[in-house]
Design an enzyme around this catalytic site. Structure first.
Site, PDB file in Angstrom:
ATOM      1  N   TYR A  46      -6.140  -0.465   9.830  1.00  0.00           N
ATOM      2  CA  TYR A  46      -5.510  -1.646   9.221  1.00  0.00           C
ATOM      3  C   TYR A  46      -5.121  -2.598  10.347  1.00  0.00           C
ATOM      4  O   TYR A  46      -4.391  -2.222  11.259  1.00  0.00           O
ATOM      5  CB  TYR A  46      -4.278  -1.201   8.417  1.00  0.00           C
ATOM      6  N   ARG A  52      23.220  -0.400   3.780  1.00  0.00           N
ATOM      7  CA  ARG A  52      22.182  -0.216   4.796  1.00  0.00           C
ATOM      8  C   ARG A  52      21.969   1.278   5.060  1.00  0.00           C
ATOM      9  O   ARG A  52      20.849   1.726   5.279  1.00  0.00           O
ATOM     10  CB  ARG A  52      22.533  -0.946   6.107  1.00  0.00           C
ATOM     11  N   LYS A  85       1.783  -1.512  -2.566  1.00  0.00           N
ATOM     12  CA  LYS A  85       0.493  -1.404  -3.228  1.00  0.00           C
ATOM     13  C   LYS A  85       0.595  -0.611  -4.528  1.00  0.00           C
ATOM     14  O   LYS A  85       1.098  -1.128  -5.499  1.00  0.00           O
ATOM     15  CB  LYS A  85      -0.529  -0.804  -2.249  1.00  0.00           C
ATOM     16  N   ASP A 126      -1.746   7.504   6.959  1.00  0.00           N
ATOM     17  CA  ASP A 126      -1.428   6.380   6.079  1.00  0.00           C
ATOM     18  C   ASP A 126      -2.109   6.669   4.737  1.00  0.00           C
ATOM     19  O   ASP A 126      -3.329   6.605   4.617  1.00  0.00           O
ATOM     20  CB  ASP A 126      -1.956   5.085   6.706  1.00  0.00           C
TER      21      ASP A 126
HETATM   22  C1  LIG Z   1      -0.876  -3.095   3.097  1.00  0.00           C
HETATM   23  C2  LIG Z   1      -1.075  -1.966   4.023  1.00  0.00           C
HETATM   24  C3  LIG Z   1      -0.183  -1.732   5.084  1.00  0.00           C
HETATM   25  C4  LIG Z   1       0.969  -2.664   5.404  1.00  0.00           C
HETATM   26  O1  LIG Z   1       1.968  -2.660   4.426  1.00  0.00           O
HETATM   27  P1  LIG Z   1       2.933  -3.896   4.103  1.00  0.00           P
HETATM   28  O2  LIG Z   1       3.704  -3.424   2.917  1.00  0.00           O
HETATM   29  O3  LIG Z   1       2.077  -5.098   3.861  1.00  0.00           O
HETATM   30  O4  LIG Z   1       3.801  -4.096   5.305  1.00  0.00           O
HETATM   31  C5  LIG Z   1      -0.415  -0.626   5.890  1.00  0.00           C
HETATM   32  N1  LIG Z   1      -1.443   0.195   5.672  1.00  0.00           N
HETATM   33  C6  LIG Z   1      -2.321   0.003   4.665  1.00  0.00           C
HETATM   34  C7  LIG Z   1      -3.452   0.959   4.482  1.00  0.00           C
HETATM   35  C8  LIG Z   1      -2.176  -1.084   3.804  1.00  0.00           C
HETATM   36  O5  LIG Z   1      -3.061  -1.274   2.814  1.00  0.00           O
END
Ligand SMILES: *Cc1c(COP(=O)(O)O)cnc(C)c1O
Length: 379
Positions: A103, A51, A200, A175
């Site tokens: 988001y 962890r 992603k 982000d």
């Molecule tokens: C998918 C996404 C998230 C959230 O991420 P997870 O891995 O699904 O928790 C946050 N910001 C953006 C821009 C995203 O596309």
């Protein structure tokens, strides 16, 4: 030890890690929750307990920190866990500025969880710098930027917003999930924090959920590290291994995906059944010049289109596509299409006739033909 140990003991000792001096080219998956200490109590290397840290996570964190030009990166078990850690690093009573088309899960996190912890927020049109300035309050400690935004692909001027944040004793977090450091480096533009959903483009194959936070400032870094270790929303070694493998081909995939996206956007823009295409690479995008300045080498592989039609007709077109799978998420090697409004719910500002497209690495001719065909059928 003279007497032969019993079956149960052999089962444990005989399967212990023995390959101390082997040097595999590819990083093995370190499925160990804990690490041996030497007889004097010291540790054999940096690792104590998984962890706190483990080799697969250390590799991913170091790699993402370097790629984003940051000093420290912290990996989490999802993008939302990473984003949550940034909010947890604030103090009760703080105020946050969020983009008005953020988001949707982040807005829900604020509303359903963090409001109870006395964190307040305002939604702002971040494409308009004057609106950002006006929305600042004495207790504003964080300005959150998502550029391009989801799903309308609006851009925010990161340098200008970071400057406003700093003038007002606040920090700026970006982000950067949609562009990755291949196309955009928010820390170089003045941001203090970068977050990613590594689910992603970093993962890139739609088979792992993960997130990370990248920072330069030692004070912020200490706070995020504590939250990571003590809240424990950490990725498993195998998840880190998948993300590390994804990083090796990230630049190849996203550049190809972005090229495909530009061609598809140009095709769709000229199609009579399409009302509008949102893609920063098109000259018709209201912030095309900002995209060219801010997004170094590319426009990304995400776009959205407004169909000339109602919600039913829009969904019908999406379901006619063969190479664009109807699914949420983005950034994988396969193309996806999604009707966002039905995911986000009735109070979402997303238009009923919007489809969000994540362009994959398939051949562009097939992708264009697929849309040509889906749009030609009378729905
Ligand atoms: C998918 C996404 C998230 C959230 O991420 P997870 O891995 O699904 O928790 C946050 N910001 C953006 C821009 C995203 O596309």
């Amino acid at each position: 030890m003279k007497s032969k140990p019993k079956f149960e003991t052999i089962a444990i000792k005989s399967t212990e890690n023995k390959f101390k001096n082997s040097e595999p080219v590819s990083t093995p998956i370190y499925l160990s929750s804990t690490y041996k200490r030497n007889s004097d109590g010291s540790y054999t290397n940096d690792f104590v307990y998984s962890r706190t840290n483990n080799p697969n996570r250390a590799i991913v964190e170091e790699s993402i920190a370097i790629l984003e030009n940051g000093k420290h990166a912290f990996a989490f078990s999802s993008g939302m866990a990473a984003i949550g850690a940034v909010f947890q690093s604030l103090k009760s009573g703080d105020h946050i500025l969020l983009p008005d088309d953020i988001y949707y899960a982040i807005k829900k996190l604020m509303e359903d969880v963090l409001k109870r912890w006395n964190l307040s927020y305002n939604l702002v049109d971040m494409t308009n710098i004057e609106e950002v300035k006006k929305a600042i309050k004495p207790n504003t400690s964080l300005i959150w930027v998502e550029s391009p935004s989801n799903p309308q692909l609006k851009l925010s001027d990161i340098s200008a917003i970071a400057e406003i944040a700093h003038k007002n004793n606040a920090i700026c977090a970006v982000d950067n999930t949609w562009l990755t450091p291949v196309f955009q480096n928010p820390l170089e533009l003045g941001a203090d924090i970068v977050v990613h959903s590594t689910t992603k483009y970093f993962g890139g194959h739609s088979d792992v959920i993960g997130g990370c936070v990248v920072v330069n400032d030692e004070n912020i870094s200490e706070k995020i590290k504590n939250i990571q270790i003590l809240s424990g929303a950490v990725p498993a070694p195998f998840d880190c291994w998948l993300i590390g493998r994804g990083i090796q081909t990230l630049h190849l995939r996203i550049k190809k995906q972005s090229k495909n996206a530009l061609k598809l956007a140009k095709f769709l823009e000229n199609h009579p059944k399409i009302e509008k295409v949102n893609y920063p690479g098109l000259e018709s995008h209201p912030q095309h010049l900002l995209a060219k300045r801010q997004q170094k080498k590319g426009f990304g592989a995400m776009l959205s289109v407004l169909i000339k039609g109602n919600e039913r007709e829009t969904i019908a077109i999406a379901s006619k596509l063969k190479y664009f799978t109807l699914a949420t998420s983005l950034g994988g090697v396969e193309s996806l299409v999604e009707h966002r409004k039905s995911v986000e719910g009735v109070d979402s500002p997303t238009p009923n006739n919007l489809l969000r497209i994540s362009v994959g690495i398939e051949h562009i001719d097939d992708l264009i033909k697929d849309w040509e065909n889906a749009l030609s059928i009378n729905n």
